[in-house]
Design an enzyme around this catalytic site. Structure first.
Site, PDB file in Angstrom:
ATOM      1  N   ARG A  39       9.688  10.038  15.795  1.00 16.70           N
ATOM      2  CA  ARG A  39       8.306   9.641  15.469  1.00 16.70           C
ATOM      3  C   ARG A  39       7.710  10.791  14.686  1.00 16.70           C
ATOM      4  O   ARG A  39       7.652  11.930  15.185  1.00 16.70           O
ATOM      5  CB  ARG A  39       7.498   9.365  16.737  1.00 16.70           C
ATOM      6  CG  ARG A  39       6.007   9.272  16.467  1.00 16.70           C
ATOM      7  CD  ARG A  39       5.213   8.767  17.635  1.00 16.70           C
ATOM      8  NE  ARG A  39       5.442   7.345  17.837  1.00 16.70           N
ATOM      9  CZ  ARG A  39       4.680   6.563  18.601  1.00 16.70           C
ATOM     10  NH1 ARG A  39       3.646   7.065  19.241  1.00 16.70           N
ATOM     11  NH2 ARG A  39       4.947   5.282  18.732  1.00 16.70           N
ATOM     12  N   HIS A  62       6.013   0.905  11.612  1.00 22.60           N
ATOM     13  CA  HIS A  62       6.346   0.975  13.049  1.00 22.60           C
ATOM     14  C   HIS A  62       7.268  -0.223  13.370  1.00 22.60           C
ATOM     15  O   HIS A  62       6.880  -1.153  14.086  1.00 22.60           O
ATOM     16  CB  HIS A  62       5.060   0.925  13.875  1.00 22.60           C
ATOM     17  CG  HIS A  62       5.224   1.326  15.311  1.00 22.60           C
ATOM     18  ND1 HIS A  62       6.414   1.807  15.837  1.00 22.60           N
ATOM     19  CD2 HIS A  62       4.337   1.321  16.358  1.00 22.60           C
ATOM     20  CE1 HIS A  62       6.247   2.081  17.123  1.00 22.60           C
ATOM     21  NE2 HIS A  62       5.004   1.789  17.454  1.00 22.60           N
ATOM     22  N   GLN A 107       8.042  -1.636  17.052  1.00 20.54           N
ATOM     23  CA  GLN A 107       6.923  -2.381  17.630  1.00 20.54           C
ATOM     24  C   GLN A 107       6.986  -3.853  17.222  1.00 20.54           C
ATOM     25  O   GLN A 107       6.817  -4.753  18.050  1.00 20.54           O
ATOM     26  CB  GLN A 107       5.597  -1.772  17.152  1.00 20.54           C
ATOM     27  CG  GLN A 107       4.377  -2.494  17.667  1.00 20.54           C
ATOM     28  CD  GLN A 107       4.227  -2.347  19.177  1.00 20.54           C
ATOM     29  OE1 GLN A 107       4.229  -1.240  19.688  1.00 20.54           O
ATOM     30  NE2 GLN A 107       4.103  -3.462  19.895  1.00 20.54           N
ATOM     31  N   ASP A 120      -5.339  -3.539  16.124  1.00 24.95           N
ATOM     32  CA  ASP A 120      -4.800  -2.196  16.382  1.00 24.95           C
ATOM     33  C   ASP A 120      -5.991  -1.236  16.322  1.00 24.95           C
ATOM     34  O   ASP A 120      -7.087  -1.600  15.860  1.00 24.95           O
ATOM     35  CB  ASP A 120      -3.720  -1.841  15.340  1.00 24.95           C
ATOM     36  CG  ASP A 120      -2.978  -0.542  15.666  1.00 24.95           C
ATOM     37  OD1 ASP A 120      -3.112  -0.030  16.802  1.00 24.95           O
ATOM     38  OD2 ASP A 120      -2.266  -0.026  14.778  1.00 24.95           O
ATOM     39  N   CYS A 162      -0.592  -3.472  19.865  1.00 26.79           N
ATOM     40  CA  CYS A 162       0.565  -2.626  20.172  1.00 26.79           C
ATOM     41  C   CYS A 162       0.248  -1.610  21.269  1.00 26.79           C
ATOM     42  O   CYS A 162       1.159  -1.085  21.910  1.00 26.79           O
ATOM     43  CB  CYS A 162       1.071  -1.928  18.918  1.00 26.79           C
ATOM     44  SG  CYS A 162      -0.078  -0.730  18.219  1.00 26.79           S
ATOM     45  N   ARG A 182       9.113  -3.845  24.305  1.00 21.94           N
ATOM     46  CA  ARG A 182       9.586  -2.659  23.576  1.00 21.94           C
ATOM     47  C   ARG A 182      10.936  -2.225  24.149  1.00 21.94           C
ATOM     48  O   ARG A 182      11.860  -1.869  23.413  1.00 21.94           O
ATOM     49  CB  ARG A 182       8.581  -1.496  23.711  1.00 21.94           C
ATOM     50  CG  ARG A 182       7.228  -1.736  23.055  1.00 21.94           C
ATOM     51  CD  ARG A 182       7.330  -1.798  21.546  1.00 21.94           C
ATOM     52  NE  ARG A 182       7.919  -0.597  20.986  1.00 21.94           N
ATOM     53  CZ  ARG A 182       7.257   0.554  20.765  1.00 21.94           C
ATOM     54  NH1 ARG A 182       5.965   0.641  21.039  1.00 21.94           N
ATOM     55  NH2 ARG A 182       7.880   1.608  20.238  1.00 21.94           N
TER      56      ARG A 182
HETATM   57  N1   CP Z   1       2.692   1.089  20.683  1.00 24.05           N
HETATM   58  C1   CP Z   1       3.191   2.333  20.751  1.00 24.05           C
HETATM   59  O1   CP Z   1       4.060   2.717  19.970  1.00 24.05           O
HETATM   60  O2   CP Z   1       2.683   3.090  21.752  1.00 24.05           O
HETATM   61  P1   CP Z   1       2.898   4.659  21.990  1.00 24.05           P
HETATM   62  O3   CP Z   1       2.133   5.364  20.904  1.00 24.05           O
HETATM   63  O4   CP Z   1       2.346   4.902  23.350  1.00 24.05           O
HETATM   64  O5   CP Z   1       4.371   4.955  21.899  1.00 24.05           O
HETATM   65  N1  NVA Z   2      -1.654   2.592  14.178  1.00 25.31           N
HETATM   66  C1  NVA Z   2      -1.462   3.376  15.383  1.00 25.31           C
HETATM   67  C2  NVA Z   2      -0.343   2.835  16.195  1.00 25.31           C
HETATM   68  C3  NVA Z   2      -0.059   3.552  17.480  1.00 25.31           C
HETATM   69  C4  NVA Z   2       1.126   3.015  18.222  1.00 25.31           C
HETATM   70  C5  NVA Z   2      -1.208   4.828  15.015  1.00 25.31           C
HETATM   71  O1  NVA Z   2      -0.411   5.076  14.086  1.00 25.31           O
HETATM   72  O2  NVA Z   2      -1.811   5.714  15.606  1.00 25.31           O
END
Ligand code: CP
Ligand code: NVA
Length: 308
Positions: free
Chosen positions: A107, A134, A137, A225, A266, A294
């Site tokens: 990530r 992502h 997700q 989101d 998400c 997930r």
């Molecule tokens: N939806 C998601 O990826 O959550 P986290 O940021 O908690 O991993």
């Molecule tokens: N759009 C959000 C998603 C988190 C899972 C972010 O990137 O912070």
């Protein structure tokens, strides 16, 4: 090598197979204690590195538990504790990690870090979220929709708010799984033009509708989101809140969509901002199935990457 970098760069037959595998693995685990290993242990003898340059709850826990259920082991690493990108090049980290582990999930911020990692690694790399997408997700989201409503092909998804990284992966999925998507949000936060063009080229109907009430007419799924993503400057917070307030998903908007429309997010969610608690905890919401999936979707992605 099977890297899982994005939905639009993965073969659609493979994507469909991963959804079916995820469903089968979920069914096979029904009724088992959460910590119990699966009957088959395809990741026995495998070590998976999970690198986080941004915070995470779901991605971290679901990957870690998923690997363990399949008999493998994990190393959960924080980007800031590594030499990644500051003490050495991304490529050098990738080459070294490839000598130790069987797969890398990362990530990160800039998607170029992910692609540099994948180019240099001798082991599969999975995108656990970048500023641009992502994909894990949205695999879980497709799986969740189909559990509740059957095939997603031909359905109408409405994305509300910011046309961000998660929205981009939804557009990629629209193209690959054959559904339509309407974006409703302010013009300055429109989704990336290339992702809209990609889905349209694949034959999906992608509409931009500024009026959220018009947008949700006939929707099968409403998605929200956070209004401020992890990569967004905190200084933009107040302006974004002012711009996005008309796009909050509340009971009235869900009623305009109709009682058959599902609601997804998400997570993490900001209750009372992009969505009300009434909708999150209401009968149309499938957010916790979505979070659980997930685990199952990523187990299928891990197996596809490793060919096990
Ligand atoms: N939806 C998601 O990826 O959550 P986290 O940021 O908690 O991993
Ligand atoms: N759009 C959000 C998603 C988190 C899972 C972010 O990137 O912070």
């Amino acid at each position: 090598m099977n890297h899982f970098l994005d939905i639009h760069t993965t073969d659609p037959t493979d994507l469909r197979q991963m959804i079916e595998d995820a469903r089968a693995m979920k069914t096979a685990r029904a009724g088992r204690p959460r910590g119990a290993a699966d009957d088959t242990r395809p990741l026995e003898g495998h070590v998976v590195a999970l690198i986080f340059e941004k915070p995470s709850t779901r991605t971290r826990v679901s990957f870690d538990v998923g690997v363990r259920q399949m008999g493998g082991e994990t190393l959960v690493l924080s980007g800031s504790d590594m030499q990644l990108g500051h003490g050495e090049t991304i490529a050098d980290t990738a080459r070294v990690m490839s000598r130790f582990v069987d797969l890398i999930m990362i990530r990160t911020f800039d998607p170029s870090v992910l692609t540099e990692m994948a180019e240099a690694a001798d082991v599969p790399v999975i995108n656990g979220l970048t500023d641009a997408s992502h994909p894990c997700q949205i695999m879980a989201d497709v799986m969740t929709f189909e559990e509740h409503r059957g095939p997603i092909a031909g359905k109408k998804v409405v994305w509300t708010g910011d046309g961000n990284n998660v929205c981009s992966s939804f557009l990629h999925a629209a193209g690959q799984f054959g559904f339509d998507l309407t974006f409703t949000g302010p013009q300055v936060l429109d989704p990336a033009a290339a992702d809209v063009a990609y889905a349209r080229e694949k034959g999906s109907e992608i509409l931009i509708e500024r009026d959220p009430y018009k947008a949700v007419e006939g929707a099968d799924l409403i998605v929200a989101d956070t209004w401020v993503s992890m990569h967004d400057a905190q200084s933009a917070r107040e302006r974004r809140h002012n711009l996005l307030r008309p796009y909050q998903v509340d009971k009235r908007l869900m009623e305009a969509a109709g009682s058959d429309a599902l609601f997804m997010h998400c997570l993490p969610a900001h209750r009372g901002e992009e969505v009300t608690s009434e909708v999150m905890d209401g009968p149309q919401s499938v957010i916790f199935d979505e979070a659980e999936n997930r685990l199952h979707a990523q187990k299928a992605i891990l197996r596809w990457c490793l060919g096990v």
